[in-house]
Design an enzyme around this catalytic site. Structure first.
Site, mmCIF file in Angstrom:
data_model
loop_
_atom_site.group_PDB
_atom_site.id
_atom_site.type_symbol
_atom_site.label_atom_id
_atom_site.label_comp_id
_atom_site.label_asym_id
_atom_site.label_seq_id
_atom_site.Cartn_x
_atom_site.Cartn_y
_atom_site.Cartn_z
ATOM 1 N N TYR A 104 -51.544 14.513 -60.036
ATOM 2 C CA TYR A 104 -51.728 13.910 -58.707
ATOM 3 C C TYR A 104 -52.442 12.561 -58.795
ATOM 4 C CZ TYR A 104 -50.169 18.208 -56.451
ATOM 5 O OH TYR A 104 -49.414 19.261 -56.023
ATOM 6 N N ARG A 133 -59.059 23.287 -37.522
ATOM 7 C CA ARG A 133 -58.508 22.105 -38.175
ATOM 8 C C ARG A 133 -58.359 20.975 -37.173
ATOM 9 N NH1 ARG A 133 -56.136 18.304 -40.065
ATOM 10 N NH2 ARG A 133 -54.498 18.220 -41.631
ATOM 11 N N ARG A 154 -52.694 27.327 -42.476
ATOM 12 C CA ARG A 154 -51.994 27.013 -41.227
ATOM 13 C C ARG A 154 -51.219 28.146 -40.590
ATOM 14 N NH1 ARG A 154 -49.537 21.780 -43.952
ATOM 15 N NH2 ARG A 154 -49.726 23.313 -45.611
ATOM 16 N N ARG A 177 -54.078 30.680 -50.792
ATOM 17 C CA ARG A 177 -53.999 29.973 -49.506
ATOM 18 C C ARG A 177 -54.150 30.911 -48.311
ATOM 19 N NH1 ARG A 177 -51.286 24.752 -49.527
ATOM 20 N NH2 ARG A 177 -52.217 23.703 -51.298
ATOM 21 N N ASP A 193 -60.276 22.100 -51.826
ATOM 22 C CA ASP A 193 -59.003 21.678 -52.407
ATOM 23 C C ASP A 193 -59.244 21.216 -53.832
ATOM 24 O OD1 ASP A 193 -56.066 21.119 -51.328
ATOM 25 O OD2 ASP A 193 -56.561 19.631 -52.855
HETATM 26 O O1 CP3 Z 1 -56.369 29.488 -51.361
HETATM 27 C C1 CP3 Z 1 -57.149 29.180 -50.436
HETATM 28 O O2 CP3 Z 1 -57.102 29.677 -49.301
HETATM 29 C C2 CP3 Z 1 -58.269 28.198 -50.733
HETATM 30 C C3 CP3 Z 1 -58.032 26.835 -50.351
HETATM 31 C C4 CP3 Z 1 -57.100 25.968 -51.161
HETATM 32 C C5 CP3 Z 1 -56.392 24.881 -50.569
HETATM 33 N N1 CP3 Z 1 -55.744 24.208 -51.563
HETATM 34 C C6 CP3 Z 1 -56.398 24.552 -49.144
HETATM 35 C C7 CP3 Z 1 -55.413 23.603 -48.612
HETATM 36 C C8 CP3 Z 1 -56.807 25.960 -52.522
HETATM 37 C C9 CP3 Z 1 -57.256 26.925 -53.613
HETATM 38 C C10 CP3 Z 1 -55.967 24.844 -52.768
HETATM 39 C C11 CP3 Z 1 -55.475 24.482 -54.107
HETATM 40 C C12 CP3 Z 1 -54.518 23.393 -54.252
HETATM 41 N N2 CP3 Z 1 -54.471 22.207 -53.585
HETATM 42 C C13 CP3 Z 1 -53.516 23.364 -55.258
HETATM 43 C C14 CP3 Z 1 -53.286 24.424 -56.299
HETATM 44 C C15 CP3 Z 1 -52.571 25.593 -55.754
HETATM 45 C C16 CP3 Z 1 -51.156 25.330 -55.282
HETATM 46 O O3 CP3 Z 1 -50.918 25.478 -54.094
HETATM 47 O O4 CP3 Z 1 -50.316 24.978 -56.124
HETATM 48 C C17 CP3 Z 1 -52.820 22.141 -55.115
HETATM 49 C C18 CP3 Z 1 -51.643 21.686 -55.945
HETATM 50 C C19 CP3 Z 1 -53.447 21.419 -54.068
HETATM 51 C C20 CP3 Z 1 -53.110 20.048 -53.577
HETATM 52 C C21 CP3 Z 1 -52.705 20.043 -52.165
HETATM 53 N N3 CP3 Z 1 -53.553 20.306 -51.095
HETATM 54 C C22 CP3 Z 1 -51.434 19.759 -51.634
HETATM 55 C C23 CP3 Z 1 -50.201 19.414 -52.448
HETATM 56 C C24 CP3 Z 1 -51.539 19.849 -50.252
HETATM 57 C C25 CP3 Z 1 -50.481 19.518 -49.249
HETATM 58 C C26 CP3 Z 1 -49.448 20.582 -49.142
HETATM 59 C C27 CP3 Z 1 -49.764 21.500 -48.013
HETATM 60 O O5 CP3 Z 1 -49.664 22.715 -48.206
HETATM 61 O O6 CP3 Z 1 -50.091 20.975 -46.935
HETATM 62 C C28 CP3 Z 1 -52.857 20.242 -49.928
HETATM 63 C C29 CP3 Z 1 -53.429 20.472 -48.588
HETATM 64 C C30 CP3 Z 1 -54.099 21.795 -48.325
HETATM 65 N N4 CP3 Z 1 -54.947 22.430 -49.181
HETATM 66 C C31 CP3 Z 1 -53.997 22.565 -47.131
HETATM 67 C C32 CP3 Z 1 -54.812 23.699 -47.298
HETATM 68 C C33 CP3 Z 1 -55.071 24.801 -46.304
HETATM 69 C C34 CP3 Z 1 -53.222 22.176 -45.898
HETATM 70 C C35 CP3 Z 1 -53.936 21.051 -45.230
HETATM 71 C C36 CP3 Z 1 -53.874 21.088 -43.740
HETATM 72 O O7 CP3 Z 1 -54.489 21.957 -43.102
HETATM 73 O O8 CP3 Z 1 -53.244 20.169 -43.180
#
Ligand code: CP3
Length: 350
Positions: free
Chosen positions: A158, A45, A36, A32, A82
């Site tokens: 999910y 964003r 944010r 990640r 994602d």
């Molecule tokens: O690592 C990176 O920088 C690459 C981008 C990336 C994102 N999500 C961006 C993201 C990667 C590799 C993921 C993987 C992901 N997504 C996983 C597996 C890794 C982990 O964290 O366990 C999972 C379970 C998800 C599903 C997901 N996406 C959730 C549960 C959420 C909401 C929780 C949160 O952190 O907001 C997301 C949203 C998400 N994915 C964001 C980002 C930057 C935040 C969204 C935003 O900007 O509002």
């Protein structure tokens, strides 16, 4: 006199470690790393208006992927997207509500699964692949590009619950109650995720990571069946099309016997460790077989100061001489101070 160059080792430390070498300097990237905690991410964003627009607009996805590379010079960039893009491209509804996480489908039975596509919608996936080639073209040559997908088990959790839950009970229940549906869902995800990773590797990704963020909620028999086996099949399918493809598995929350079995069964090149992993024992069990990636507690990064330095020093010491890729044990949290990321990079790079 120049140092003798090891012809076999890749100049990028992440790729070198995945190829089984001990890099001369510990490489580092962060799960990640685009997100944010960065003001430049929050700005783009807000401009995009919605998270999925960021993911499906190649210009935005490229820019967001590059932001942490410009600021910190990590050894690897990870595609900004994602894991839930796969169910979305299968036709599952998907929305990210601010502050609440994802809302999907949900898909709860065979009828629901049968109403989805069998392949990934190219109108969605081609935009991600276009971002991959754009990122590769824009990245410095010395920076590796990682693609990724979610592991079938984690993506299924999910899809079935329609959202994140504390223990992914809906998916565990479905696996026990309706194995025909659950098996068909996992099979669909194995097929499409393998094709998706092949597309990313062909578009320019140097390696790919399979995120199994929820493997820790499974009992040992279910872990073998729903976490290891689907990942093994994906690795096999990907390498049949892209020989020698470099693949990292991240089985979050897995036990050491689980990790050991996963490494032996799948033939992955690297394994991501969460912060709960016992470093010494893990190194002893699988350190000679795969690169070890991890595993700083993201909360130590928030704490900063001496606590952070102490954790980094202990981690580096325990992995000294191993094929180690420095990373966090899970994604960086939005409240993490940027100064602490800088402190971490300085400490790791010496
Ligand atoms: O690592 C990176 O920088 C690459 C981008 C990336 C994102 N999500 C961006 C993201 C990667 C590799 C993921 C993987 C992901 N997504 C996983 C597996 C890794 C982990 O964290 O366990 C999972 C379970 C998800 C599903 C997901 N996406 C959730 C549960 C959420 C909401 C929780 C949160 O952190 O907001 C997301 C949203 C998400 N994915 C964001 C980002 C930057 C935040 C969204 C935003 O900007 O509002």
């Amino acid at each position: 006199m120049k140092e003798p160059v090891d012809e076999r080792s890749h100049p990028n430390g992440v790729l070198s470690a995945l190829d089984g070498h001990v890099p001369s300097r510990t490489p580092i990237w962060m799960m990640r790393q685009a997100g944010r905690y960065l003001p430049e991410y929050r700005e783009l964003r807000a401009k995009a208006g919605d998270f999925l627009t960021l993911c499906y607009t190649p210009e935005y996805a490229i820019e967001v992927t590059l932001q942490p590379i410009r600021r910190f010079g990590f050894d690897a960039a990870i595609l900004f997207s994602d894991i839930l893009v796969v169910p979305h491209a299968l036709g599952c509804s998907l929305a990210f509500e601010t502050g609440e996480g994802p809302r999907l489908g949900p898909i709860t039975d065979l009828a629901g699964l049968n109403a989805l596509r069998t392949d990934l919608d190219p109108l969605k996936i081609d935009r991600v692949l276009e971002a991959v080639s754009g990122i590769r073209a824009a990245l410095p040559k010395e920076t590796a590009l990682l693609g990724f997908c979610g592991a079938p088990w984690t993506v299924a959790t999910y899809m079935i619950a329609g959202r994140g839950t504390p223990d992914q009970a809906p998916a565990r229940l479905a696996a026990f109650r309706d194995p025909a549906f659950f098996t068909a869902l996992i099979d669909r995800l194995v097929e499409t995720s393998a094709g998706y990773l092949i597309g990313q590797l062909r578009a320019g990704a140097d390696a790919v990571q399979i995120f199994d963020s929820w493997s820790g909620v499974l009992d040992p028999v279910s872990f073998r069946r729903w976490s290891i086996e689907p990942v093994r099949r994906i690795v096999e399918k990907v390498r049949a099309q892209v020989p020698g493809a470099r693949i990292i598995a991240f089985p979050k929350g897995a036990t050491l016997p689980g990790i050991t079995e996963l490494v032996a069964a799948t033939g992955v090149n690297g394994v991501g460790l969460d912060w709960s992993a016992d470093r010494k024992a893990t190194r002893l069990a699988v350190g000679g077989k795969v690169a070890l990636q991890g595993n700083l507690d993201p909360l130590a990064l928030i704490a900063g100061g001496q606590a952070l330095d102490g954790e980094i020093d202990a981690l580096m010491e325990e992995f000294r001489g191993a094929a180690h890729i420095f990373n966090l044990g899970h994604g960086i949290r939005p409240e993490t101070p940027i100064a602490h990321v800088e402190q971490m990079l300085k400490r790791v790079r010496g």
